[in-house]
Enzyme design. Structure first.
Site, mmCIF file in Angstrom:
data_model
loop_
_atom_site.group_PDB
_atom_site.id
_atom_site.type_symbol
_atom_site.label_atom_id
_atom_site.label_comp_id
_atom_site.label_asym_id
_atom_site.label_seq_id
_atom_site.Cartn_x
_atom_site.Cartn_y
_atom_site.Cartn_z
ATOM 1 N N SER A 136 -3.802 6.513 14.207
ATOM 2 C CA SER A 136 -4.212 7.743 13.532
ATOM 3 C C SER A 136 -4.554 8.806 14.568
ATOM 4 C CB SER A 136 -5.458 7.430 12.689
ATOM 5 O OG SER A 136 -6.134 8.617 12.346
ATOM 6 N N TYR A 148 -14.226 3.658 11.115
ATOM 7 C CA TYR A 148 -12.800 3.447 10.839
ATOM 8 C C TYR A 148 -11.979 3.885 12.053
ATOM 9 C CZ TYR A 148 -8.145 4.949 9.433
ATOM 10 O OH TYR A 148 -6.783 5.158 9.394
ATOM 11 N N ASN A 206 -11.264 10.086 -1.569
ATOM 12 C CA ASN A 206 -11.929 10.738 -0.430
ATOM 13 C C ASN A 206 -11.040 11.824 0.150
ATOM 14 O OD1 ASN A 206 -14.135 8.765 -0.219
ATOM 15 N ND2 ASN A 206 -12.480 7.354 0.298
ATOM 16 N N SER A 233 -5.960 -6.048 -1.655
ATOM 17 C CA SER A 233 -7.345 -5.581 -1.782
ATOM 18 C C SER A 233 -7.390 -4.095 -2.127
ATOM 19 C CB SER A 233 -8.124 -5.843 -0.488
ATOM 20 O OG SER A 233 -7.525 -5.155 0.590
ATOM 21 N N LYS A 249 -9.349 1.955 15.112
ATOM 22 C CA LYS A 249 -7.990 2.347 15.547
ATOM 23 C C LYS A 249 -7.954 2.475 17.068
ATOM 24 C CE LYS A 249 -6.046 2.558 11.530
ATOM 25 N NZ LYS A 249 -5.069 1.545 11.140
ATOM 26 N N ASN A 286 -1.743 13.748 8.622
ATOM 27 C CA ASN A 286 -2.251 13.570 7.249
ATOM 28 C C ASN A 286 -1.114 13.301 6.265
ATOM 29 O OD1 ASN A 286 -4.431 14.935 8.768
ATOM 30 N ND2 ASN A 286 -5.453 14.949 6.799
ATOM 31 N N TYR A 319 -0.510 8.746 13.072
ATOM 32 C CA TYR A 319 -0.216 9.558 11.886
ATOM 33 C C TYR A 319 -1.197 10.721 11.814
ATOM 34 C CZ TYR A 319 1.408 4.906 10.162
ATOM 35 O OH TYR A 319 1.966 3.669 9.995
ATOM 36 N N GLY A 361 0.815 -1.223 0.000
ATOM 37 C CA GLY A 361 0.000 0.000 0.000
ATOM 38 C C GLY A 361 0.844 1.266 0.000
HETATM 39 P P1 NAD Z 1 -3.396 1.439 1.809
HETATM 40 O O1 NAD Z 1 -4.793 1.023 1.595
HETATM 41 O O2 NAD Z 1 -2.649 2.031 0.679
HETATM 42 O O3 NAD Z 1 -2.549 0.212 2.393
HETATM 43 C C1 NAD Z 1 -3.126 -0.810 3.175
HETATM 44 C C2 NAD Z 1 -2.674 -2.139 2.583
HETATM 45 O O4 NAD Z 1 -3.220 -3.200 3.362
HETATM 46 C C3 NAD Z 1 -3.150 -2.354 1.143
HETATM 47 O O5 NAD Z 1 -2.059 -2.737 0.350
HETATM 48 C C4 NAD Z 1 -4.190 -3.480 1.250
HETATM 49 O O6 NAD Z 1 -4.208 -4.285 0.094
HETATM 50 C C5 NAD Z 1 -3.695 -4.218 2.481
HETATM 51 N N1 NAD Z 1 -4.735 -4.956 3.219
HETATM 52 C C6 NAD Z 1 -5.958 -4.532 3.601
HETATM 53 N N2 NAD Z 1 -6.612 -5.480 4.289
HETATM 54 C C7 NAD Z 1 -5.767 -6.548 4.355
HETATM 55 C C8 NAD Z 1 -5.865 -7.847 4.926
HETATM 56 N N3 NAD Z 1 -6.955 -8.228 5.585
HETATM 57 N N4 NAD Z 1 -4.816 -8.674 4.799
HETATM 58 C C9 NAD Z 1 -3.695 -8.300 4.138
HETATM 59 N N5 NAD Z 1 -3.556 -7.097 3.564
HETATM 60 C C10 NAD Z 1 -4.572 -6.225 3.677
HETATM 61 O O7 NAD Z 1 -3.399 2.452 3.064
HETATM 62 P P2 NAD Z 1 -2.252 3.378 3.632
HETATM 63 O O8 NAD Z 1 -2.639 4.784 3.381
HETATM 64 O O9 NAD Z 1 -0.918 2.911 3.192
HETATM 65 O O10 NAD Z 1 -2.451 3.126 5.184
HETATM 66 C C11 NAD Z 1 -1.698 2.155 5.885
HETATM 67 C C12 NAD Z 1 -2.164 2.115 7.321
HETATM 68 O O11 NAD Z 1 -2.023 3.405 7.909
HETATM 69 C C13 NAD Z 1 -3.632 1.717 7.488
HETATM 70 O O12 NAD Z 1 -3.751 0.904 8.627
HETATM 71 C C14 NAD Z 1 -4.315 3.047 7.718
HETATM 72 O O13 NAD Z 1 -5.493 2.916 8.455
HETATM 73 C C15 NAD Z 1 -3.258 3.804 8.495
HETATM 74 N N6 NAD Z 1 -3.406 5.257 8.381
HETATM 75 C C16 NAD Z 1 -3.421 5.825 7.143
HETATM 76 C C17 NAD Z 1 -3.592 7.204 7.016
HETATM 77 C C18 NAD Z 1 -3.640 7.857 5.651
HETATM 78 O O14 NAD Z 1 -4.076 8.989 5.554
HETATM 79 N N7 NAD Z 1 -3.203 7.203 4.580
HETATM 80 C C19 NAD Z 1 -3.741 7.992 8.163
HETATM 81 C C20 NAD Z 1 -3.716 7.381 9.421
HETATM 82 C C21 NAD Z 1 -3.527 6.002 9.511
HETATM 83 C C1 UD1 Z 2 -9.509 11.712 7.066
HETATM 84 C C2 UD1 Z 2 -10.278 11.012 8.151
HETATM 85 C C3 UD1 Z 2 -9.317 10.473 9.185
HETATM 86 C C4 UD1 Z 2 -8.286 9.582 8.524
HETATM 87 C C5 UD1 Z 2 -7.592 10.374 7.420
HETATM 88 C C6 UD1 Z 2 -6.618 9.533 6.661
HETATM 89 C C7 UD1 Z 2 -12.465 12.125 8.229
HETATM 90 C C8 UD1 Z 2 -13.386 12.966 9.050
HETATM 91 N N1 UD1 Z 2 -11.253 11.903 8.752
HETATM 92 O O1 UD1 Z 2 -8.824 12.810 7.655
HETATM 93 O O2 UD1 Z 2 -10.033 9.720 10.152
HETATM 94 O O3 UD1 Z 2 -7.329 9.138 9.474
HETATM 95 O O4 UD1 Z 2 -8.573 10.852 6.499
HETATM 96 O O5 UD1 Z 2 -7.256 8.573 5.870
HETATM 97 O O6 UD1 Z 2 -12.815 11.694 7.151
HETATM 98 N N2 UD1 Z 2 -11.220 18.211 1.658
HETATM 99 C C9 UD1 Z 2 -11.781 19.043 0.735
HETATM 100 N N3 UD1 Z 2 -12.102 18.520 -0.492
HETATM 101 C C10 UD1 Z 2 -11.875 17.226 -0.824
HETATM 102 C C11 UD1 Z 2 -11.277 16.371 0.144
HETATM 103 C C12 UD1 Z 2 -10.979 16.899 1.390
HETATM 104 O O7 UD1 Z 2 -12.017 20.227 0.996
HETATM 105 O O8 UD1 Z 2 -12.198 16.817 -1.949
HETATM 106 C C13 UD1 Z 2 -10.853 18.766 2.985
HETATM 107 C C14 UD1 Z 2 -11.594 18.083 4.116
HETATM 108 O O9 UD1 Z 2 -12.830 18.698 4.337
HETATM 109 C C15 UD1 Z 2 -10.586 18.289 5.266
HETATM 110 C C16 UD1 Z 2 -9.219 18.318 4.572
HETATM 111 O O10 UD1 Z 2 -9.483 18.556 3.195
HETATM 112 O O11 UD1 Z 2 -10.818 19.531 5.850
HETATM 113 C C17 UD1 Z 2 -8.461 17.015 4.710
HETATM 114 O O12 UD1 Z 2 -9.334 15.957 4.342
HETATM 115 P P1 UD1 Z 2 -8.854 14.446 4.173
HETATM 116 O O13 UD1 Z 2 -7.689 14.393 3.252
HETATM 117 O O14 UD1 Z 2 -10.032 13.619 3.847
HETATM 118 O O15 UD1 Z 2 -8.295 14.062 5.616
HETATM 119 P P2 UD1 Z 2 -8.992 14.214 7.056
HETATM 120 O O16 UD1 Z 2 -10.422 14.506 6.959
HETATM 121 O O17 UD1 Z 2 -8.148 15.156 7.840
#
Ligand code: NAD
Ligand code: UD1
Length: 338
Positions: free
Chosen positions: A125, A150, A199, A35, A154, A180, A178, A11
Site C-alpha cells: 500500500s 494496518y 470506512n 472472514s 504492510k 486508492n 496500491y 475479496g
Molecule cells: P478484502 O477484505 O476484500 O479481501 C481480503 C480477503 O482476504 C478477504 O476475502 C478475506 O476473507 C481474506 N482473508 C483475510 N484474512 C485471511 C486469512 N487469515 N486467511 C485466508 N484468507 C483471509 O480486501 P481487498 O480490498 O481486496 O484487499 C486485498 C489486499 O490488498 C489486502 O492485503 C489489503 O491490505 C491490500 N490493499 C487494499 C487496499 C484497498 O483500498 N482495498 C489498498 C491497499 C492495499
Molecule cells: C485509507 C487508509 C490507507 C489504506 C486505504 C485503503 C487511512 C488514514 N488510510 O486510505 O492506509 O491503504 O484506506 O484501505 O485511513 N473520506 C471522507 N468521508 C468518508 C470517507 C472518506 O471524506 O466517509 C475522505 C478521507 O478523509 C480521505 C479520502 O476520503 O481524505 C479517502 O479516504 P479512504 O477511502 O478512507 O482512503 P485513504 O484514507 O486514502
C-alpha cells in the site's frame, strides 16, 4: 500458462484479479477464509469468465491448509491478498492485525519454501511511504512509519520480503503499492462489499446513492489543496487487477525483490469525487463538511513511471469510468452479495 495461488481471492481486489487471470488463460486456486468475503464472488467470477477455479476455504495461518494446497496443486506463483485492512480497527485490535497479516504472511512464505515455489506478488500500500514524503511518491524514496497498525504490517512484510530475497536468490518478489482502488467489473456482477459502515470513501458514496446512508460526511474542507478537501490517487480495480498480470509476467522472468507503485498519478479531491459521481450517474449525493479525520494526509498520489517502464503497465480507465462502474455494481447489488 501458469497455475496461480490467489490468497484472499474471494475479496474485492482478489476477485477482480481472478477474472483477469482466468481470461488470460491461467489456472487459479483460491485460498480464503471468507472472514471478509463471500463464496458468491467466486461463483460470479466463474460465471463471468466461463471458466472454473479451485476454491479452498482455509486460513493462511494454518500450516495444514497451506500444505494441502501446495501438495494438491503444482503452483507456479502466489498472489497474496489475504489479510485484514481496516485502519480504524487495526488501532483497536492490533494483535489481530499482526497475527493475520504478519504471521499469516510468514506461514505462507514458509509453505512456499517447503513446496519450492519462489514467485510471489504482495499487496502492499502507498501507506508505506509514511507521512513525510512529498507527492508524487517514487519507489526510490525512503519509506516512512505509517501512522496506524494496518500500515505498519504492510511495512514490516515489505521489509521481511526484501531480506528474504537477499538471503535466498531463488526468490522473485513483487511489492505492488496500491493507491486508492475503486470501481468494479463493468458487468456489475462483482465489486466491493464492505461489512458494516464503510470506512472508505467510495463505498460510502455508493451507499448514500442507493439509500443505505443518509449523507456523506466530507472529512475536512480546509486542507492546503485546490478545493480544501483531501486529494487521492483513485485507481480502477480492473486496472489494478491487470497490474498483477503484468507483475506476474515480469516475476516469472526475473529474480529479486522489486517495488512498483500502482496508481494513475492524478490527484483527485474528495469533493471532485462527489461532484463527478453526481454528474455521470445523474444522482444526488447529500453531503456535509465535517471535522478532519485523524491520520489523513492532505494529498498523496503516485509516480507510476517505473510500472510503465518495467511492467509495461499503465491505467486505462479514467475517473468517470471508475464512478460509473462503482455505481453500476452498487445499484445492481444494493446489499452487496447478500
Ligand atoms: P478484502 O477484505 O476484500 O479481501 C481480503 C480477503 O482476504 C478477504 O476475502 C478475506 O476473507 C481474506 N482473508 C483475510 N484474512 C485471511 C486469512 N487469515 N486467511 C485466508 N484468507 C483471509 O480486501 P481487498 O480490498 O481486496 O484487499 C486485498 C489486499 O490488498 C489486502 O492485503 C489489503 O491490505 C491490500 N490493499 C487494499 C487496499 C484497498 O483500498 N482495498 C489498498 C491497499 C492495499
Ligand atoms: C485509507 C487508509 C490507507 C489504506 C486505504 C485503503 C487511512 C488514514 N488510510 O486510505 O492506509 O491503504 O484506506 O484501505 O485511513 N473520506 C471522507 N468521508 C468518508 C470517507 C472518506 O471524506 O466517509 C475522505 C478521507 O478523509 C480521505 C479520502 O476520503 O481524505 C479517502 O479516504 P479512504 O477511502 O478512507 O482512503 P485513504 O484514507 O486514502
Amino acid at each position: 500458462m501458469a497455475k496461480i495461488l490467489v490468497t484472499g481471492g474471494a475479496g474485492y481486489i482478489g476477485s477482480h484479479t481472478c477474472v483477469e487471470l482466468l481470461n488470460a488463460g491461467h489456472q487459479v486456486v483460491v485460498l480464503d477464509n471468507l472472514s471478509n468475503s463471500s463464496e458468491e464472488s467466486l461463483n460470479r467470477v466463474q460465471a463471468l469468465t466461463g471458466k472454473t477455479l479451485d476454491f479452498i476455504q482455509g486460513d493462511i495461518r494454518r500450516t495444514e491448509d497451506l500444505d494441502q494446497v501446495f501438495n494438491t496443486h503444482q503452483i507456479d506463483a502466489v498472489i497474496h491478498f489475504a489479510g485484514l485492512k481496516a485502519v480504524g480497527e487495526s488501532q483497536k485490535i492490533p494483535l489481530a492485525y499482526f497475527d493475520n497479516n504478519i504471521n499469516g504472511s510468514i506461514a505462507l512464505i514458509q509453505a512456499m519454501q517447503r513446496a519450492k515455489v519462489f514467485n510471489f506478488i504482495f499487496s502492499s500500500s502507498a501507506t508505506v511511504y509514511g507521512e513525510s514524503n512529498p507527492s508524487p511518491y517514487q519507489e526510490k524514496m525512503p519509506l516512512g512509519m505509517p501512522n496506524n497498525n494496518y500500515g505498519y504490517t504492510k511495512l514490516v512484510i515489505e521489509q521481511m520480503l526484501e531480506k528474504i530475497a537477499i538471503a535466498d536468490p531463488q526468490w522473485s518478489i513483487a511489492l505492488l503499492r496500491y493507491f486508492n482502488p475503486v470501481g468494479a467489473h463493468q458487468s456489475g456482477r462483482i465489486g466491493e462489499d464492505p461489512q458494516g459502515i464503510p470506512n472508505n470513501l467510495m463505498p460510502f458514496v455508493t451507499q448514500v446513492a442507493v439509500g443505505r446512508r443518509d449523507k456523506l460526511s466530507i472529512f475536512g474542507c480546509d486542507y492546503e489543496t485546490q478545493d480544501g478537501t483531501c486529494e487521492r490517487d483513485f485507481i480502477h480495480v480492473v486496472d489494478l487487477a491487470q497490474a498483477h498480470l503484468c507483475a506476474l509476467t515480469n516475476r516469472l522472468e526475473s529474480k529479486g525483490c522489486r517495488a512498483w507503485n500502482i496508481g494513475t498519478g492524478k490527484p483527485i479531491s474528495v469533493l471532485e469525487i462527489k461532484n463527478t459521481f453526481e454528474k455521470v450517474n445523474q444522482i444526488a449525493i447529500p453531503f456535509e463538511f465535517a471535522e478532519r479525520r485523524t491520520g489523513d494526509l492532505p494529498s498523496f498520489y503516485a509516480d507510476s513511471t517505473r510500472a510503465q517502464q518495467e511492467l509495461g503497465w499503465s491505467a486505462q480507465y479514467d475517473l468517470e469510468d471508475m464512478l460509473i462502474d462503482s455505481w453500476n455494481w452498487q445499484k445492481q447489488n444494493p446489499k452487496g452479495y447478500h
